[in-house]
Enzyme design. Structure first.
Site, PDB file in Angstrom:
ATOM      1  CG  LEU A  11      59.574  34.340  47.988  1.00 24.70           C
ATOM      2  CD1 LEU A  11      59.902  33.955  49.422  1.00 24.70           C
ATOM      3  CD2 LEU A  11      60.577  35.378  47.473  1.00 24.70           C
ATOM      4  CG  ASN A 105      54.837  38.383  31.455  1.00 23.16           C
ATOM      5  OD1 ASN A 105      55.391  39.474  31.411  1.00 23.16           O
ATOM      6  ND2 ASN A 105      55.439  37.272  31.107  1.00 23.16           N
ATOM      7  CB  SER A 131      62.066  41.450  29.925  1.00 19.67           C
ATOM      8  OG  SER A 131      62.584  40.548  28.958  1.00 19.67           O
ATOM      9  CE  LYS A 186      58.468  40.902  30.286  1.00 18.96           C
ATOM     10  NZ  LYS A 186      57.821  39.645  30.011  1.00 18.96           N
ATOM     11  CG  HIS A 189      59.915  42.645  25.696  1.00 16.83           C
ATOM     12  ND1 HIS A 189      59.798  41.327  26.100  1.00 16.83           N
ATOM     13  CD2 HIS A 189      61.236  42.939  25.776  1.00 16.83           C
ATOM     14  CE1 HIS A 189      60.994  40.853  26.388  1.00 16.83           C
ATOM     15  NE2 HIS A 189      61.887  41.812  26.208  1.00 16.83           N
ATOM     16  CG  ASN A 190      56.729  38.901  26.692  1.00 16.73           C
ATOM     17  OD1 ASN A 190      57.680  39.623  26.958  1.00 16.73           O
ATOM     18  ND2 ASN A 190      56.180  38.121  27.595  1.00 16.73           N
ATOM     19  CD  GLU A 193      60.676  36.607  24.669  1.00 14.56           C
ATOM     20  OE1 GLU A 193      60.253  35.507  25.050  1.00 14.56           O
ATOM     21  OE2 GLU A 193      60.822  37.579  25.432  1.00 14.56           O
ATOM     22  CE1 TYR A 194      55.232  34.644  22.857  1.00 16.77           C
ATOM     23  CE2 TYR A 194      53.811  33.585  21.247  1.00 16.77           C
ATOM     24  CZ  TYR A 194      54.150  33.832  22.562  1.00 16.77           C
ATOM     25  OH  TYR A 194      53.413  33.258  23.571  1.00 16.77           O
ATOM     26  NE  ARG A 450      34.607  46.237   2.797  1.00 19.84           N
ATOM     27  CZ  ARG A 450      34.257  47.422   3.285  1.00 19.84           C
ATOM     28  NH1 ARG A 450      34.618  48.535   2.658  1.00 19.84           N
ATOM     29  NH2 ARG A 450      33.537  47.512   4.382  1.00 19.84           N
TER      30      ARG A 450
END
Length: 481
Positions: A11, A105, A131, A186, A189-190, A193-194, A450
């Protein structure tokens, strides 16, 4: 007391708000927290916010036994060890067929490990991305549940009511897929968001540092932008931020905030996953690097003394033109950032056999979550038109929008560079676009290098097969002839 429909353990702010949201939607809920005072505080809030059907318990046994069978318990605790501890506490009192949902998260592999462990005990398990921050949790978040489909069906009726409601597309929740897919989605998603936050910060920097806009002008600009194609939660709150005066002194509060960004790890995980999956995500990576650099405040202060001087060109700037150019550059850069995020999800879905629906993910991000934006409707439609879309950039509508905005985008990046203002996100987005649109890149030279030093071989454009050249010998022999 009659048995409740669902339980919630943990909580802190998010847990309290989600519990109150569930109760407000008419589902009686039991709540529990290791610290008893948090339970009492939540019960008091439920009374104050309309005598909501929320019941507090101070011990795990009473809490679990107060929920109707099959029991569903949502956890909202800090990722990692606290989740395992909470599961152990709850599972001791749960019975076969009961269900645990982790709403934190969490790293997706932890969710998959726990789902397997719970299955062995006859329990169902879901990892659910939530979110929207505290406001979203209380009034309607975007929910991304993944794992046991049977567990999802237990609680679908609650989630459909608790999630954010978008008039033209419904509740912002869907069964994402198997395993840890909900947590993975999620996480990305974050990461998006960044990228979004970094691009907005760069738009602000160019307008302030090069265009010399005041905070009240910036508030006006962002408010105006929020009425058009950039309409979104992040643009809206940015406009609000520019209007807030400092209550501890003169001027505006934004100018007193220390330029050092915090983070909790999901952006870093996104970039690591992009690298693991060999998916280019330069905009998201640039936003992460920018946070790292912002953390070097003391070093930057010292460096600013060494590299003193006026880096501006001193040339006059047409303010109205600059504002419009930055708007277009921000929009084009955002398309690239979202394209990168969607490609990470698509690659992981393919690797794990999750069968994720990218259009449906864009739909559930339209409301409740931090990256909610009108723009997501366009993304959903792009994937509806072609679910196998290789990249958002090649969707006909987005391709046209990028082409229409690229001149303004290039002007902004050049102007920023010439004035010594860093725009890593916008520059990375532009480089991503410029690399992706070219049918031939200088990678032929890298591959030749290479093969020269490591005999890694190369392919040719004019014949099939794998080739190796004795570059050193050939070069020496040529120099002797």
């Amino acid at each position: 007391m009659a048995l409740t429909r669902v339980g919630l353990a943990g909580l802190a702010v998010m847990g309290q708000n989600l519990a109150l949201n569930i109760a407000e939607k008419g589902f009686p809920i039991s709540v529990y927290n290791r610290t008893a005072s948090k339970v009492d505080e939540t019960v008091q809030r439920a009374k104050a916010e309309g005598n909501l059907p929320l019941y507090g318990f101070h011990d795990p046994a009473s809490f679990v036994n107060s929920i109707q069978k099959p029991r569903v318990v949502i956890m909202l605790v800090k990722a990692g060890a606290p989740v395992d501890q909470t599961i152990a506490t709850l599972a001791a009192h749960l019975e076969q067929g009961d269900c645990i949902i982790d709403g934190g998260n969490e790293w997706y592999e932890n969710t998959e490990r726990r789902e397997k462990a719970m299955e062995e005990r006859g329990l169902l398990y879901l990892g659910m991305g939530v979110s929207g921050g505290e406001e979203g949790a209380r009034n309607g978040p975007s929910l991304m549940p993944g794992g046991s489909f049977e567990a999802y069906k237990y609680i679908e009726d609650i989630l459909l009511k608790v999630a954010a409601q978008v008039p033209d597309s419904g509740p912002c929740v869907t069964y994402v897929g198997k395993g840890g897919s909900g947590n993975f989605v999620k996480m990305v998603h974050n990461g998006i968001e960044y990228g979004d936050m970094q691009l907005i910060a760069e738009a602000y920097d160019v307008l302030k540092s090069v265009g010399k806009l005041t905070n009240s002008e910036l508030q006006q600009v962002f408010s105006e932008w929020n009425k058009g194609e950039l309409l979104s939660f992040l643009i809206e709150i940015t406009a609000d931020i520019f209007g807030i005066k400092d209550d501890q002194g003169d001027g505006y509060l934004v100018d007193k905030v220390l330029d050092k960004t915090g983070m909790k790890g999901t952006g870093k995980w996104t970039v690591q996953q992009a690298a693991e999956l060999s998916v280019a995500a330069p905009t998201i990576e640039a936003s992460l690097d920018s946070r790292f650099l912002s953390g070097l405040k003391d070093e930057r202060v010292e460096a600013s003394k060494i590299f003193q001087g006026d880096y501006s060109t001193g040339l006059p700037v047409d303010k109205a033109q600059l504002i419009e150019d930055v708007r277009q550059a921000l929009y084009a850069s955002k398309i690239c950032s979202y394209a990168q995020g969607m490609n990470i999800i698509k690659a992981k879905s393919s690797e794990k056999g999750w069968g994720l629906n990218l259009g449906e993910l864009a739909r559930i991000w339209k409301g409740g979550c931090i990256i909610r934006a009108i723009f997501l409707d366009r993304i959903k439609k792009a994937y509806d038109r072609n679910s196998d879309l290789a990249n958002l950039l090649v969707d006909p509508e987005f391709a046209q929008e990028i082409m229409d905005r690229q001149a303004a985008w290039r002007r902004v990046v050049c102007l920023a560079i010439n004035n010594g203002v860093s725009t890593p996100g916008m520059s990375a987005s532009l480089a991503y676009f410029d690399s992706y649109r070219r049918d031939r890149l200088p990678a032929n030279l890298v591959q030749a290098q290479r093969d020269y030093f490591g005999a890694h071989t190369y392919e040719r454009v004019d014949m099939p097969g794998s080739f190796h050249t004795e570059w050193f010998k050939t070069a020496r022999s040529n120099s002797q002839n």
